[in-house]
Design an enzyme around this catalytic site. Sequence first.
Site, PDB file in Angstrom:
ATOM      1  N   ASP A  16     -36.695  59.698 -50.194  1.00 16.70           N
ATOM      2  CA  ASP A  16     -37.197  61.075 -50.090  1.00 16.70           C
ATOM      3  C   ASP A  16     -37.010  61.525 -48.645  1.00 16.70           C
ATOM      4  O   ASP A  16     -36.719  60.723 -47.751  1.00 16.70           O
ATOM      5  CB  ASP A  16     -38.687  61.115 -50.460  1.00 16.70           C
ATOM      6  CG  ASP A  16     -39.270  62.518 -50.299  1.00 16.70           C
ATOM      7  OD1 ASP A  16     -38.634  63.487 -50.741  1.00 16.70           O
ATOM      8  OD2 ASP A  16     -40.366  62.658 -49.708  1.00 16.70           O
ATOM      9  N   SER A  17     -37.217  62.814 -48.442  1.00 20.33           N
ATOM     10  CA  SER A  17     -37.145  63.341 -47.074  1.00 20.33           C
ATOM     11  C   SER A  17     -38.323  62.839 -46.228  1.00 20.33           C
ATOM     12  O   SER A  17     -38.308  62.982 -45.019  1.00 20.33           O
ATOM     13  CB  SER A  17     -37.167  64.870 -47.126  1.00 20.33           C
ATOM     14  OG  SER A  17     -38.304  65.301 -47.856  1.00 20.33           O
ATOM     15  N   CYS A  79     -36.742  63.096 -54.523  1.00 25.43           N
ATOM     16  CA  CYS A  79     -36.843  64.338 -53.744  1.00 25.43           C
ATOM     17  C   CYS A  79     -36.101  65.399 -54.533  1.00 25.43           C
ATOM     18  O   CYS A  79     -34.918  65.216 -54.870  1.00 25.43           O
ATOM     19  CB  CYS A  79     -36.187  64.126 -52.380  1.00 25.43           C
ATOM     20  SG  CYS A  79     -36.052  65.608 -51.378  1.00 25.43           S
ATOM     21  N   GLU A 158     -49.081  67.859 -46.238  1.00 30.53           N
ATOM     22  CA  GLU A 158     -48.946  66.870 -45.152  1.00 30.53           C
ATOM     23  C   GLU A 158     -50.137  66.907 -44.199  1.00 30.53           C
ATOM     24  O   GLU A 158     -50.467  65.916 -43.569  1.00 30.53           O
ATOM     25  CB  GLU A 158     -47.629  67.085 -44.404  1.00 30.53           C
ATOM     26  CG  GLU A 158     -46.467  66.856 -45.353  1.00 30.53           C
ATOM     27  CD  GLU A 158     -45.255  66.217 -44.736  1.00 30.53           C
ATOM     28  OE1 GLU A 158     -45.195  66.122 -43.499  1.00 30.53           O
ATOM     29  OE2 GLU A 158     -44.365  65.826 -45.500  1.00 30.53           O
ATOM     30  N   CYS A 190     -41.379  69.874 -56.695  1.00 28.19           N
ATOM     31  CA  CYS A 190     -41.309  69.347 -55.334  1.00 28.19           C
ATOM     32  C   CYS A 190     -42.245  68.144 -55.311  1.00 28.19           C
ATOM     33  O   CYS A 190     -43.347  68.203 -55.873  1.00 28.19           O
ATOM     34  CB  CYS A 190     -41.769  70.411 -54.343  1.00 28.19           C
ATOM     35  SG  CYS A 190     -42.018  69.756 -52.684  1.00 28.19           S
ATOM     36  N   HIS A 192     -44.167  66.873 -53.269  1.00 31.21           N
ATOM     37  CA  HIS A 192     -45.498  67.004 -52.673  1.00 31.21           C
ATOM     38  C   HIS A 192     -46.510  67.631 -53.636  1.00 31.21           C
ATOM     39  O   HIS A 192     -47.706  67.445 -53.486  1.00 31.21           O
ATOM     40  CB  HIS A 192     -45.457  67.906 -51.433  1.00 31.21           C
ATOM     41  CG  HIS A 192     -44.882  67.256 -50.218  1.00 31.21           C
ATOM     42  ND1 HIS A 192     -43.592  66.807 -50.152  1.00 31.21           N
ATOM     43  CD2 HIS A 192     -45.434  66.995 -49.004  1.00 31.21           C
ATOM     44  CE1 HIS A 192     -43.373  66.303 -48.940  1.00 31.21           C
ATOM     45  NE2 HIS A 192     -44.472  66.402 -48.224  1.00 31.21           N
TER      46      HIS A 192
END
Length: 277
Positions: A16-17, A79, A158, A190, A192
């Site tokens: 993932d990023s 991702c 985050e 996404c 997240h």
Amino acid sequence: MKEKEALCNAPIGVFDSGVGGLTVAREIMRQLPNERIVYFGDTARVPYGSKSHDTITRYSRQIVRFLQTQDVKAIVIACNSASACALEALEAETELPIIDVVRPGAKTALEATHNGKVGVIATEATIRSNIYKRYIEEHGSSINVIGKACPLFVPLVEEGLWEDPVTDEIAGRYLAELIDIDIDTLILGCTHYPLIRSTVGRIMGEKVTLVNPAYETARELKEVLQKKGLESDTKPELGTERYRFFVSDAADKFREFANSIIPYGILSAKAINIEDY
Ligand code: DGL
């Protein structure tokens, strides 16, 4: 025979990023407890969601080259932005099975919708690629897919603001137009977003089915490993052998975040220079 056993016991490469893909890794750990994982989070170059198709593809190629040095038996692109931009290139270039997060999530949404109106919330790169829309409309011609980029969700997650009035306020604004057009299914497009699932669910209301591609991706991985005879049948000891984590920067911060969402103490994350690959 020994060779086959070694292959089956090889790890799954997950990337993932940054930290978002941990929601996918967590699902793999839950659904496939016998599997080892090598996770790479590109913490030096996150976010991918605001970058161009070519840059995301270049980054993804480097990561796959790194994961191949870890002798992985399959790769999971955990991702959405990388799945949307780099999947085709990666599939054309590597022999390993590659599982992305878009196709499993899209398939589930196709099955879930009753009124034919599906929403997708994701990063700018994923929405711009139209990948969910293309996939769903190809497989269900009368289905209408409406995409909405929600760029502020990633930093909110985050920052740990999973349940916070600020997140409620921003989610309310982003989601208003999807409520207005009466979608009955919403893809959390996404990695997240599953972490703010309850906020999104509360705003969309009970009648809207939320699709979490992380769950479907782990299921898809299981099927692929079964079909190819690549499943591991022994459960490795917890600790460094079962799950290994690599990042391109800020290993301590990554480890802290990872420990807040993964219920197995993550002892270490190692920083590497991804530009070397
Ligand atoms: N992991 C990314 C995705 O699923 C979100 C974070 C980023 O923009 O890099 O699209």
